[in-house]
Design a protein around this motif. Sequence first.
Motif, PDB file in Angstrom:
ATOM      1  N   PHE A 156      -7.100  -3.037   5.406  1.00  0.00           N
ATOM      2  CA  PHE A 156      -6.481  -3.545   4.183  1.00  0.00           C
ATOM      3  C   PHE A 156      -7.452  -4.348   3.335  1.00  0.00           C
ATOM      4  O   PHE A 156      -7.494  -4.200   2.119  1.00  0.00           O
ATOM      5  CB  PHE A 156      -5.266  -4.400   4.530  1.00  0.00           C
ATOM      6  N   SER A 157      -8.282  -5.186   3.954  1.00  0.00           N
ATOM      7  CA  SER A 157      -9.180  -6.032   3.166  1.00  0.00           C
ATOM      8  C   SER A 157     -10.169  -5.211   2.353  1.00  0.00           C
ATOM      9  O   SER A 157     -10.625  -5.636   1.305  1.00  0.00           O
ATOM     10  CB  SER A 157      -9.922  -7.015   4.069  1.00  0.00           C
ATOM     11  N   ASP A 158     -10.483  -4.012   2.809  1.00  0.00           N
ATOM     12  CA  ASP A 158     -11.407  -3.158   2.088  1.00  0.00           C
ATOM     13  C   ASP A 158     -10.794  -2.654   0.785  1.00  0.00           C
ATOM     14  O   ASP A 158     -11.508  -2.391  -0.173  1.00  0.00           O
ATOM     15  CB  ASP A 158     -11.787  -1.965   2.972  1.00  0.00           C
ATOM     16  N   ARG A 159      -9.499  -2.509   0.734  1.00  0.00           N
ATOM     17  CA  ARG A 159      -8.849  -1.926  -0.430  1.00  0.00           C
ATOM     18  C   ARG A 159      -8.030  -2.948  -1.227  1.00  0.00           C
ATOM     19  O   ARG A 159      -7.353  -2.598  -2.176  1.00  0.00           O
ATOM     20  CB  ARG A 159      -7.960  -0.769   0.002  1.00  0.00           C
ATOM     21  N   ILE A 160      -8.124  -4.208  -0.869  1.00  0.00           N
ATOM     22  CA  ILE A 160      -7.328  -5.231  -1.543  1.00  0.00           C
ATOM     23  C   ILE A 160      -7.627  -5.296  -3.036  1.00  0.00           C
ATOM     24  O   ILE A 160      -6.770  -5.644  -3.842  1.00  0.00           O
ATOM     25  CB  ILE A 160      -7.526  -6.620  -0.881  1.00  0.00           C
ATOM     26  N   ARG A 161      -8.834  -4.893  -3.409  1.00  0.00           N
ATOM     27  CA  ARG A 161      -9.211  -4.952  -4.832  1.00  0.00           C
ATOM     28  C   ARG A 161      -8.279  -4.127  -5.718  1.00  0.00           C
ATOM     29  O   ARG A 161      -8.135  -4.407  -6.903  1.00  0.00           O
ATOM     30  CB  ARG A 161     -10.654  -4.516  -5.008  1.00  0.00           C
ATOM     31  N   GLN A 214      -2.292   6.408  10.463  1.00  0.00           N
ATOM     32  CA  GLN A 214      -2.496   5.859   9.119  1.00  0.00           C
ATOM     33  C   GLN A 214      -2.019   4.411   9.047  1.00  0.00           C
ATOM     34  O   GLN A 214      -2.658   3.580   8.406  1.00  0.00           O
ATOM     35  CB  GLN A 214      -1.761   6.697   8.077  1.00  0.00           C
ATOM     36  N   ARG A 215      -0.922   4.106   9.696  1.00  0.00           N
ATOM     37  CA  ARG A 215      -0.413   2.726   9.707  1.00  0.00           C
ATOM     38  C   ARG A 215      -1.455   1.783  10.298  1.00  0.00           C
ATOM     39  O   ARG A 215      -1.739   0.726   9.741  1.00  0.00           O
ATOM     40  CB  ARG A 215       0.888   2.636  10.496  1.00  0.00           C
ATOM     41  N   VAL A 216      -2.055   2.188  11.419  1.00  0.00           N
ATOM     42  CA  VAL A 216      -3.080   1.358  12.064  1.00  0.00           C
ATOM     43  C   VAL A 216      -4.288   1.210  11.148  1.00  0.00           C
ATOM     44  O   VAL A 216      -4.829   0.113  10.982  1.00  0.00           O
ATOM     45  CB  VAL A 216      -3.474   1.958  13.439  1.00  0.00           C
ATOM     46  N   TYR A 222      -8.392   8.536   2.272  1.00  0.00           N
ATOM     47  CA  TYR A 222      -9.361   7.882   3.152  1.00  0.00           C
ATOM     48  C   TYR A 222      -8.845   7.697   4.583  1.00  0.00           C
ATOM     49  O   TYR A 222      -9.620   7.375   5.473  1.00  0.00           O
ATOM     50  CB  TYR A 222      -9.754   6.511   2.592  1.00  0.00           C
ATOM     51  N   TYR A 223      -7.538   7.848   4.784  1.00  0.00           N
ATOM     52  CA  TYR A 223      -6.932   7.586   6.089  1.00  0.00           C
ATOM     53  C   TYR A 223      -6.218   8.829   6.603  1.00  0.00           C
ATOM     54  O   TYR A 223      -5.022   8.977   6.450  1.00  0.00           O
ATOM     55  CB  TYR A 223      -5.924   6.440   5.997  1.00  0.00           C
ATOM     56  N   PRO A 224      -6.955   9.722   7.247  1.00  0.00           N
ATOM     57  CA  PRO A 224      -6.326  10.926   7.784  1.00  0.00           C
ATOM     58  C   PRO A 224      -5.547  10.611   9.061  1.00  0.00           C
ATOM     59  O   PRO A 224      -5.672   9.523   9.620  1.00  0.00           O
ATOM     60  CB  PRO A 224      -7.524  11.833   8.095  1.00  0.00           C
ATOM     61  N   GLY A 225      -4.771  11.571   9.513  1.00  0.00           N
ATOM     62  CA  GLY A 225      -4.069  11.422  10.786  1.00  0.00           C
ATOM     63  C   GLY A 225      -2.568  11.384  10.634  1.00  0.00           C
ATOM     64  O   GLY A 225      -2.015  11.596   9.559  1.00  0.00           O
ATOM     65  N   THR A 226      -1.945  11.088  11.745  1.00  0.00           N
ATOM     66  CA  THR A 226      -0.492  10.995  11.792  1.00  0.00           C
ATOM     67  C   THR A 226      -0.036   9.742  11.049  1.00  0.00           C
ATOM     68  O   THR A 226      -0.850   8.840  10.795  1.00  0.00           O
ATOM     69  CB  THR A 226       0.003  10.911  13.243  1.00  0.00           C
ATOM     70  N   PRO A 227       1.241   9.658  10.728  1.00  0.00           N
ATOM     71  CA  PRO A 227       1.731   8.428  10.092  1.00  0.00           C
ATOM     72  C   PRO A 227       1.409   7.167  10.903  1.00  0.00           C
ATOM     73  O   PRO A 227       1.049   6.140  10.332  1.00  0.00           O
ATOM     74  CB  PRO A 227       3.237   8.665   9.984  1.00  0.00           C
ATOM     75  N   GLU A 228       1.481   7.253  12.215  1.00  0.00           N
ATOM     76  CA  GLU A 228       1.154   6.084  13.052  1.00  0.00           C
ATOM     77  C   GLU A 228      -0.333   5.750  12.962  1.00  0.00           C
ATOM     78  O   GLU A 228      -0.718   4.576  12.878  1.00  0.00           O
ATOM     79  CB  GLU A 228       1.567   6.333  14.505  1.00  0.00           C
ATOM     80  N   MET A 280       0.820  -1.189   0.000  1.00  0.00           N
ATOM     81  CA  MET A 280       0.000   0.000   0.000  1.00  0.00           C
ATOM     82  C   MET A 280       0.866   1.255   0.000  1.00  0.00           C
ATOM     83  O   MET A 280       0.470   2.261  -0.566  1.00  0.00           O
ATOM     84  CB  MET A 280      -0.933   0.007   1.203  1.00  0.00           C
ATOM     85  N   LEU A 281       2.004   1.166   0.635  1.00  0.00           N
ATOM     86  CA  LEU A 281       2.867   2.343   0.694  1.00  0.00           C
ATOM     87  C   LEU A 281       3.382   2.740  -0.683  1.00  0.00           C
ATOM     88  O   LEU A 281       3.662   3.906  -0.933  1.00  0.00           O
ATOM     89  CB  LEU A 281       4.026   2.105   1.656  1.00  0.00           C
ATOM     90  N   ALA A 282       3.496   1.777  -1.572  1.00  0.00           N
ATOM     91  CA  ALA A 282       3.983   2.062  -2.912  1.00  0.00           C
ATOM     92  C   ALA A 282       2.929   2.765  -3.769  1.00  0.00           C
ATOM     93  O   ALA A 282       3.268   3.358  -4.784  1.00  0.00           O
ATOM     94  CB  ALA A 282       4.425   0.769  -3.593  1.00  0.00           C
ATOM     95  N   SER A 283       1.653   2.702  -3.359  1.00  0.00           N
ATOM     96  CA  SER A 283       0.565   3.322  -4.125  1.00  0.00           C
ATOM     97  C   SER A 283      -0.355   4.119  -3.199  1.00  0.00           C
ATOM     98  O   SER A 283      -1.524   3.774  -3.023  1.00  0.00           O
ATOM     99  CB  SER A 283      -0.242   2.249  -4.852  1.00  0.00           C
ATOM    100  N   PRO A 284       0.131   5.187  -2.613  1.00  0.00           N
ATOM    101  CA  PRO A 284      -0.675   5.931  -1.647  1.00  0.00           C
ATOM    102  C   PRO A 284      -1.928   6.574  -2.236  1.00  0.00           C
ATOM    103  O   PRO A 284      -2.869   6.861  -1.500  1.00  0.00           O
ATOM    104  CB  PRO A 284       0.280   6.986  -1.099  1.00  0.00           C
TER     105      PRO A 284
END
Length: 64
Positions: free
Chosen positions: A27-32, A19-21, A11-17, A1-5
């Motif tokens: 992840f399963s929501d965006r696996i497509r 966003q990591r969580v 969709y994932y606001p916030g600090t890097p930490e 996911m990091l390779a294609s932000p």
Amino acid sequence: MLASPDNWQKYYPGTPEEQRVQRHFSFSDRIRYYWPTPEAQRATRTLLDVLSEKDIPRPLVSQY
């Protein structure tokens, strides 16, 4: 996911930490977006090859 932000960053606001969580638990929501990539295909093939040589107990499989 990091390779294609572009696929997830808006969709994932916030600090890097934070966003990591969010990436970890969502992840399963965006696996497509990632299934068709060569990297995902290769990783899936490798995982299935490794698992095919293992005897996975049924109770473990049924948990998931």
